[in-house]
Write a protein that holds these residues in place. Sequence first.
Motif, PDB file in Angstrom:
ATOM      1  N   ALA A  20       0.851  -1.191   0.000  1.00 52.21           N
ATOM      2  CA  ALA A  20       0.000   0.000   0.000  1.00 52.21           C
ATOM      3  C   ALA A  20       0.879   1.229   0.000  1.00 52.21           C
ATOM      4  O   ALA A  20       2.065   1.150   0.258  1.00 52.21           O
ATOM      5  N   TRP A  21       0.294   2.401  -0.323  1.00 54.98           N
ATOM      6  CA  TRP A  21       1.025   3.610   0.021  1.00 54.98           C
ATOM      7  C   TRP A  21       1.450   3.424   1.473  1.00 54.98           C
ATOM      8  O   TRP A  21       0.702   2.850   2.277  1.00 54.98           O
ATOM      9  N   GLY A  22       2.599   3.924   1.846  1.00 55.84           N
ATOM     10  CA  GLY A  22       2.932   3.903   3.261  1.00 55.84           C
ATOM     11  C   GLY A  22       1.920   4.746   4.021  1.00 55.84           C
ATOM     12  O   GLY A  22       1.085   5.430   3.419  1.00 55.84           O
ATOM     13  N   ALA A  23       1.983   4.700   5.339  1.00 57.75           N
ATOM     14  CA  ALA A  23       1.045   5.480   6.159  1.00 57.75           C
ATOM     15  C   ALA A  23       1.045   6.946   5.746  1.00 57.75           C
ATOM     16  O   ALA A  23      -0.009   7.594   5.700  1.00 57.75           O
ATOM     17  N   LEU A  24       2.212   7.471   5.404  1.00 54.01           N
ATOM     18  CA  LEU A  24       2.327   8.872   5.000  1.00 54.01           C
ATOM     19  C   LEU A  24       1.428   9.189   3.815  1.00 54.01           C
ATOM     20  O   LEU A  24       0.692  10.183   3.817  1.00 54.01           O
ATOM     21  N   GLY A  25       1.463   8.358   2.788  1.00 55.96           N
ATOM     22  CA  GLY A  25       0.651   8.587   1.612  1.00 55.96           C
ATOM     23  C   GLY A  25      -0.829   8.524   1.905  1.00 55.96           C
ATOM     24  O   GLY A  25      -1.615   9.369   1.442  1.00 55.96           O
ATOM     25  N   HIS A  26      -1.231   7.522   2.680  1.00 56.06           N
ATOM     26  CA  HIS A  26      -2.649   7.393   3.041  1.00 56.06           C
ATOM     27  C   HIS A  26      -3.126   8.569   3.883  1.00 56.06           C
ATOM     28  O   HIS A  26      -4.246   9.072   3.700  1.00 56.06           O
ATOM     29  N   GLU A  27      -2.281   8.998   4.806  1.00 50.74           N
ATOM     30  CA  GLU A  27      -2.649  10.140   5.645  1.00 50.74           C
ATOM     31  C   GLU A  27      -2.756  11.417   4.822  1.00 50.74           C
ATOM     32  O   GLU A  27      -3.657  12.241   5.043  1.00 50.74           O
ATOM     33  N   ALA A  28      -1.861  11.574   3.854  1.00 46.58           N
ATOM     34  CA  ALA A  28      -1.909  12.763   2.998  1.00 46.58           C
ATOM     35  C   ALA A  28      -3.187  12.779   2.167  1.00 46.58           C
ATOM     36  O   ALA A  28      -3.845  13.821   2.033  1.00 46.58           O
ATOM     37  N   VAL A  29      -3.561  11.637   1.606  1.00 48.32           N
ATOM     38  CA  VAL A  29      -4.829  11.532   0.871  1.00 48.32           C
ATOM     39  C   VAL A  29      -5.987  11.935   1.777  1.00 48.32           C
ATOM     40  O   VAL A  29      -6.877  12.705   1.386  1.00 48.32           O
ATOM     41  N   ALA A  30      -5.977  11.416   2.996  1.00 48.42           N
ATOM     42  CA  ALA A  30      -7.059  11.695   3.937  1.00 48.42           C
ATOM     43  C   ALA A  30      -7.117  13.168   4.312  1.00 48.42           C
ATOM     44  O   ALA A  30      -8.206  13.751   4.409  1.00 48.42           O
ATOM     45  N   TYR A  31      -5.963  13.784   4.521  1.00 48.53           N
ATOM     46  CA  TYR A  31      -5.950  15.211   4.878  1.00 48.53           C
ATOM     47  C   TYR A  31      -6.404  16.089   3.714  1.00 48.53           C
ATOM     48  O   TYR A  31      -7.085  17.096   3.922  1.00 48.53           O
ATOM     49  N   VAL A  32      -6.041  15.725   2.503  1.00 48.97           N
ATOM     50  CA  VAL A  32      -6.550  16.462   1.350  1.00 48.97           C
ATOM     51  C   VAL A  32      -8.076  16.375   1.339  1.00 48.97           C
ATOM     52  O   VAL A  32      -8.774  17.392   1.170  1.00 48.97           O
ATOM     53  N   ALA A  33      -8.608  15.172   1.547  1.00 51.74           N
ATOM     54  CA  ALA A  33     -10.058  14.997   1.583  1.00 51.74           C
ATOM     55  C   ALA A  33     -10.690  15.825   2.694  1.00 51.74           C
ATOM     56  O   ALA A  33     -11.737  16.465   2.499  1.00 51.74           O
ATOM     57  N   THR A  34     -10.050  15.842   3.845  1.00 54.15           N
ATOM     58  CA  THR A  34     -10.556  16.616   4.985  1.00 54.15           C
ATOM     59  C   THR A  34     -10.717  18.090   4.626  1.00 54.15           C
ATOM     60  O   THR A  34     -11.644  18.760   5.092  1.00 54.15           O
ATOM     61  N   VAL A 134     -13.129   2.216   2.708  1.00 50.83           N
ATOM     62  CA  VAL A 134     -13.294   3.177   1.610  1.00 50.83           C
ATOM     63  C   VAL A 134     -12.202   4.245   1.675  1.00 50.83           C
ATOM     64  O   VAL A 134     -11.579   4.582   0.660  1.00 50.83           O
ATOM     65  N   ILE A 135     -11.965   4.778   2.855  1.00 52.03           N
ATOM     66  CA  ILE A 135     -10.938   5.817   3.034  1.00 52.03           C
ATOM     67  C   ILE A 135      -9.577   5.294   2.596  1.00 52.03           C
ATOM     68  O   ILE A 135      -8.809   6.006   1.936  1.00 52.03           O
ATOM     69  N   HIS A 136      -9.287   4.060   2.929  1.00 51.24           N
ATOM     70  CA  HIS A 136      -7.998   3.467   2.591  1.00 51.24           C
ATOM     71  C   HIS A 136      -7.895   3.101   1.114  1.00 51.24           C
ATOM     72  O   HIS A 136      -6.896   3.415   0.446  1.00 51.24           O
ATOM     73  N   LEU A 137      -8.909   2.446   0.591  1.00 49.36           N
ATOM     74  CA  LEU A 137      -8.830   1.906  -0.762  1.00 49.36           C
ATOM     75  C   LEU A 137      -8.830   2.984  -1.837  1.00 49.36           C
ATOM     76  O   LEU A 137      -8.239   2.794  -2.907  1.00 49.36           O
ATOM     77  N   LEU A 138      -9.464   4.117  -1.560  1.00 52.46           N
ATOM     78  CA  LEU A 138      -9.385   5.210  -2.521  1.00 52.46           C
ATOM     79  C   LEU A 138      -7.975   5.786  -2.582  1.00 52.46           C
ATOM     80  O   LEU A 138      -7.602   6.416  -3.571  1.00 52.46           O
ATOM     81  N   GLY A 139      -7.194   5.550  -1.545  1.00 51.00           N
ATOM     82  CA  GLY A 139      -5.772   5.882  -1.603  1.00 51.00           C
ATOM     83  C   GLY A 139      -4.996   4.827  -2.373  1.00 51.00           C
ATOM     84  O   GLY A 139      -4.220   5.142  -3.272  1.00 51.00           O
ATOM     85  N   ASP A 140      -5.238   3.567  -2.049  1.00 51.07           N
ATOM     86  CA  ASP A 140      -4.519   2.470  -2.694  1.00 51.07           C
ATOM     87  C   ASP A 140      -4.614   2.506  -4.213  1.00 51.07           C
ATOM     88  O   ASP A 140      -3.642   2.260  -4.919  1.00 51.07           O
ATOM     89  N   ILE A 141      -5.792   2.787  -4.717  1.00 52.36           N
ATOM     90  CA  ILE A 141      -6.020   2.703  -6.155  1.00 52.36           C
ATOM     91  C   ILE A 141      -5.253   3.768  -6.928  1.00 52.36           C
ATOM     92  O   ILE A 141      -5.073   3.664  -8.141  1.00 52.36           O
ATOM     93  N   GLY A 142      -4.744   4.775  -6.224  1.00 54.48           N
ATOM     94  CA  GLY A 142      -3.940   5.803  -6.858  1.00 54.48           C
ATOM     95  C   GLY A 142      -2.464   5.467  -6.961  1.00 54.48           C
ATOM     96  O   GLY A 142      -1.709   6.182  -7.619  1.00 54.48           O
ATOM     97  N   GLN A 143      -2.040   4.374  -6.318  1.00 51.28           N
ATOM     98  CA  GLN A 143      -0.636   3.961  -6.367  1.00 51.28           C
ATOM     99  C   GLN A 143      -0.464   3.092  -7.613  1.00 51.28           C
ATOM    100  O   GLN A 143      -1.055   2.017  -7.711  1.00 51.28           O
TER     101      GLN A 143
END
Length: 287
Positions: A20-34, A134-143
Amino acid sequence: MAARVLSLALLASGLPSTLAWGALGHEAVAYVATNFVASTTKSYFQTLLGDTSTDYLASVASWADSWRSTTAGKFSAPFHYIDANDSPPSSCSVSLSRDCGSGGCVVSAISNYTTRLLTSSLSKSERQIAAKMVIHLLGDIGQPLHCEALDVGGNDIDVTYDGDSTNLHAVWDSNIAESIAGGSSLSSAKSWAATLTTAIKTGTYKSAAAGWVSGLSITSAQSSALTWASESNAEVCSTVLAKGLSYVEKNDLSGAYTTTATPVVNLQIAKQGYRLAKWLDAIAAAA
């Protein structure tokens, strides 16, 4: 080339930290969404997740990676990727019928967990799991390497990064992202997301952002997810393996390779963060 193509499923249970994106990538995706969700969406998901802090999405963004390494969540391992059986760098493509295995894939999982989020008869704990997925997988699919089967999504491509031995998947999961953000902490992710948010609102991505969510539909979730997977997969040919396998195997990837890859990683994180915001908006509105 075909002999080098292996399914990620072969290693899914054994490589929990590199699929997966590392935690950093997933967190960045989530913060952009926030930074883009509607106020009603924020309230809905803060209530569902039981977290009223500004980190309510980022704090659960990597939960799915931990869950899949447990007995209860082991079945979800194939949901983090789709095995595109194509021939990079000469040809890249994704076919749901060809590439989504019998155990499911990231495209079908996004559709399934979106449906579960909207199923009011499910328990709150079940809908919480759906939200986290959902929050995680929408990040994964971008890698990009989550949408590629070659050498187990790059896990079996041995490379060097800043003098250290690693693999191509890990470089795309973590090394390049950390070089962009200047670290791997939650605060680094938040700062990175803030930069991407500005680019979406007033900068480089302003004119493109509307196109990222064109056709986005939670009622046709599989179609939307397949579009995103195809976009990511295309980057395997245009960037990830553009110069071929021998190039990435013989060169330290912390130099020119990272310079070329950086705008792609920035774009993928920005895209998926913005898409996640609109996806969650649509879910909250429907719920």
